[in-house]
Design a protein around this motif. Structure first.
Motif, short mmCIF file in Angstrom:
data_model
loop_
_atom_site.label_atom_id
_atom_site.label_comp_id
_atom_site.label_asym_id
_atom_site.label_seq_id
_atom_site.Cartn_x
_atom_site.Cartn_y
_atom_site.Cartn_z
N MET A 1 0.84 -1.21 0.00
CA MET A 1 0.00 0.00 0.00
C MET A 1 0.88 1.26 0.00
N THR A 2 0.51 2.22 -0.79
CA THR A 2 1.32 3.44 -0.88
C THR A 2 0.99 4.40 0.28
N THR A 3 2.02 5.01 0.82
CA THR A 3 1.81 6.04 1.85
C THR A 3 1.94 7.41 1.20
N ARG A 4 0.98 8.27 1.44
CA ARG A 4 0.98 9.59 0.80
C ARG A 4 1.55 10.65 1.76
N VAL A 5 2.60 11.32 1.29
CA VAL A 5 3.30 12.29 2.13
C VAL A 5 3.39 13.63 1.42
N LEU A 6 3.07 14.70 2.13
CA LEU A 6 3.31 16.04 1.61
C LEU A 6 4.58 16.58 2.27
N SER A 7 5.62 16.83 1.46
CA SER A 7 6.86 17.40 1.96
C SER A 7 6.76 18.92 1.81
N VAL A 8 6.99 19.64 2.90
CA VAL A 8 6.79 21.09 2.89
C VAL A 8 8.12 21.77 3.18
N ALA A 9 8.61 22.56 2.21
CA ALA A 9 9.94 23.14 2.36
C ALA A 9 9.95 24.55 1.78
N SER A 10 10.88 25.37 2.28
CA SER A 10 11.00 26.74 1.78
C SER A 10 12.01 26.82 0.64
N GLU A 11 12.73 25.72 0.37
CA GLU A 11 13.63 25.67 -0.79
C GLU A 11 13.79 24.23 -1.21
N PRO B 1 29.21 3.72 1.54
CA PRO B 1 27.93 4.18 0.97
C PRO B 1 27.62 5.63 1.37
N VAL B 2 27.43 6.47 0.39
CA VAL B 2 27.12 7.88 0.67
C VAL B 2 25.86 8.35 -0.08
N GLY B 3 25.18 7.42 -0.75
CA GLY B 3 23.98 7.79 -1.51
C GLY B 3 22.74 7.80 -0.63
N TRP B 4 21.59 7.90 -1.25
CA TRP B 4 20.34 8.02 -0.51
C TRP B 4 19.71 6.70 -0.04
N PRO B 5 20.01 5.54 -0.69
CA PRO B 5 19.19 4.36 -0.39
C PRO B 5 19.04 4.02 1.10
N ALA B 6 20.15 4.00 1.86
CA ALA B 6 20.03 3.59 3.27
C ALA B 6 19.19 4.60 4.05
N SER B 7 19.43 5.89 3.80
CA SER B 7 18.68 6.91 4.54
C SER B 7 17.22 6.94 4.11
N ALA B 8 16.97 6.70 2.83
CA ALA B 8 15.59 6.71 2.35
C ALA B 8 14.80 5.59 3.03
N GLU B 9 15.47 4.48 3.28
CA GLU B 9 14.80 3.38 3.97
C GLU B 9 14.38 3.82 5.39
N ALA B 10 15.30 4.53 6.06
CA ALA B 10 15.00 5.00 7.42
C ALA B 10 13.85 6.01 7.39
N TYR B 11 13.88 6.96 6.44
CA TYR B 11 12.78 7.93 6.33
C TYR B 11 11.47 7.21 5.99
N GLY B 12 11.55 6.22 5.11
CA GLY B 12 10.36 5.49 4.69
C GLY B 12 9.68 4.83 5.90
N ALA B 13 10.50 4.16 6.73
CA ALA B 13 9.94 3.47 7.90
C ALA B 13 9.32 4.50 8.86
N LEU B 14 10.02 5.61 9.03
CA LEU B 14 9.53 6.64 9.96
C LEU B 14 8.20 7.21 9.47
N LEU B 15 8.14 7.55 8.20
CA LEU B 15 6.92 8.17 7.65
C LEU B 15 5.74 7.19 7.69
N LYS B 16 6.02 5.94 7.35
CA LYS B 16 4.92 4.95 7.35
C LYS B 16 4.38 4.76 8.77
N GLY B 17 5.29 4.86 9.75
CA GLY B 17 4.86 4.69 11.15
C GLY B 17 3.97 5.84 11.62
N LEU B 18 3.88 6.90 10.84
CA LEU B 18 3.09 8.07 11.25
C LEU B 18 1.68 8.08 10.68
N VAL B 19 1.38 7.07 9.86
CA VAL B 19 0.05 7.03 9.24
C VAL B 19 -1.00 6.77 10.33
#
Ligand code: ADP
Length: 472
Positions: free
Chosen positions: A1-11, A450-468
């Motif tokens: 199931m897809t989790t819908r997130v609105l990212s709000v930023a000033s830049e 590793p300096v790319g996004w994959p590992a961190s994106a996984e951590a953000y993904g888990a965090l955001l999904k836990g907020l649904v």
């Protein structure tokens, strides 16, 4: 199931950038897609954003927003949905996004970013064009009032909220007299709410009322809960420790790719860099700096420590701009010292040349939420020499005796953040530079870190999904 997130930023890159926040906001939609997280982004419609919106389709009319009409326009962010908050009285003006021509904050910054936060809360509560986010991801103080507005709209039980701190030095303070003008509730104006020593603090509102809080490295998260780093908000963060996490930033590996497979390929680039910067040939290490020239970055300490580098036959190439006194001091030293080359300015091509051709990249910051240039250094085999603080502590494996023996070191670290400790680290670095086997091993380690996004994106993904709070 897809989790819908609105990212709000000033830049947000590639549209508008003053710092690392823009890189993160720009990278997350693509990085999170494989995690089953659909990120739409809300940005103010500054002129640079407006000019990137062909056709300017209007998605919603928001009526009057703090003194003028506002609408949501539809845009595209690298194939992901962008909502631009079009409120000309707040955002459609020439010049820099936060500062006026005199370098002062725009006087209506409180209204401008309260408007961004309120628009985010309304999208959370009501949706836009048939899409309603389950979670709001709020970046820095400019978006941090959204959890308060969400409460006022009675939607905090339905929409999850995450506030991410990119740099606690910016807190979005406003006079208490603006409470009504910003449509903020009196119940929040108290020390356990968003009051900060008699003022309204937008960042504190987020830290108190968001469901979860994150920052851009695990060590910075720990540091922010101390008096030395928390800038007055350490108590709030300590009280929310269970909800507070550090997740490292990544870099865009498709943009930052070395033009060689192994660090042996550096030689030609080093020569080209020396030529470009007007440095003579030398046997010692070629160190580089790409940085804002500010107190935060510790570059005053580097000026004091430089004799240690030159004593080892080393050289330094600096690219940066910022504090006029530091600029002058670096220029003056370069005139007297042939092994120091300084270019004042902002130049992405030259930055890349420095990272490509240097042997080591110096980052002696007093505090560093995450830091990007040490990550470029790792990827390019340009060994980072960094202060033991924030994200610098989390990304570099220092060449102490054990790490060298085990063959795992990727760079150099020093502590405390003083000129003497920096000079000692420079001397140590130059000693290892004269041991080609160890140096080459460190370069290999660095380049495979590793300096790319994959590992961190996984951590953000888990965090955001836990907020649904409301499953689809
Ligand atoms: P901060 O956001 O605190 O300035 P970071 O290390 O997180 O520090 O990010 C700085 C970014 O800005 C990096 O991408 C770096 O390459 C770039 N940068 C800084 N100064 C310059 C400069 N003078 N010219 C080109 N790029 C620069």
């Amino acid at each position: 199931m897809t989790t819908r997130v609105l990212s709000v930023a000033s830049e947000c890159v590639p549209l508008v950038k003053t710092g690392g926040l823009a890189d993160v906001a720009g990278a997350l939609p693509a990085a999170l897609a494989p995690q089953g997280v659909e990120v739409h982004t809300l940005l103010p419609a500054y002129p640079a954003v407006l000019s990137a919106l062909p056709g300017r389709t209007v998605l919603a009319d928001l009526g009057d927003l703090f003194g003028g009409p506002a609408r949501l326009l539809k845009g595209d962010l690298g194939g992901h949905m962008l909502y631009a908050l079009d409120a000309p009285h707040l955002f459609d003006r020439p010049g820099r996004i936060y500062l006026d021509d005199n370098g002062q904050d725009w006087p209506d910054n409180p209204q401008r970013f309260a408007a961004l936060s309120l628009a985010a809360a309304r999208i959370g509560a009501e949706g836009v064009a048939g899409w309603r986010p389950q979670v709001l991801h709020l970046h820095d103080w400019q978006a941090a009032l959204a959890p308060v507005y969400l409460r006022l709209l009675g939607a905090e039980g339905r929409v999850g909220t995450l506030v991410t701190i990119h740099n606690i030095a910016f807190q979005g303070l406003a006079p208490a007299a603006m409470l009504d003008q910003l449509a903020l509730p009196r119940w929040g104006f108290q020390p356990d709410g968003f009051e900060f020593y008699g003022k309204i603090s937008a960042l504190k509102a987020g830290l108190v009322y968001a469901d979860r809080i994150s920052t851009v490295s695990p060590t910075y998260a720990e540091e922010l809960m101390t008096m030395d780093f928390g800038m007055g908000l350490e108590g709030v963060l300590r009280s929310r420790k269970a909800d507070f996490i550090g997740i490292l930033n990544g870099i865009d590996e498709s943009v930052w790719t070395p033009p060689y497979k192994t660090a042996k390929g550096k030689a030609a680039h080093k020569t080209a860099l020396r030529d470009r910067m007007g440095l003579p040939a030398a046997d010692g290490p070629l160190a580089v700096v790409v940085s804002r020239l500010t107190q935060q970055k510790g570059l005053d300490l580097l000026l004091e420590a430089l004799p240690a580098l030159f004593a080892q036959g080393g050289q330094l190439a600096v690219l940066g701009s910022g504090d006029p006194e530091l600029e002058t001091a670096y220029r003056a030293m370069a005139e007297a010292e042939p092994n120091l080359a300084v270019e004042i300015g902002y130049d992405e091509d030259l930055a890349r040349m420095l990272v490509t051709g240097g042997d080591t990249i110096l980052v002696p910051s007093r505090f560093e939420p995450c830091g990007l240039t040490q990550l470029y250094g790792l990827r390019f085999g340009t060994l980072p020499l960094v202060a033991l603080t924030g994200g610098l502590a989390d990304t570099v494996i220092p060449a102490n005796a054990a790490a060298v023996m085990a063959g795992v070191a990727t760079g150099f670290q020093f502590h405390p953040v003083t000129a003497q400790a920096l000079a000692d680290a420079i001397t140590h670095m130059a000693e290892l530079y004269r041991q080609p086997k160890i140096w080459a091993r460190m370069q290999r380690n660095a380049m495979s870190h590793p300096v790319g996004w994959p590992a961190s994106a996984e951590a953000y993904g888990a965090l955001l999904k836990g907020l649904v709070k409301e499953p689809a």
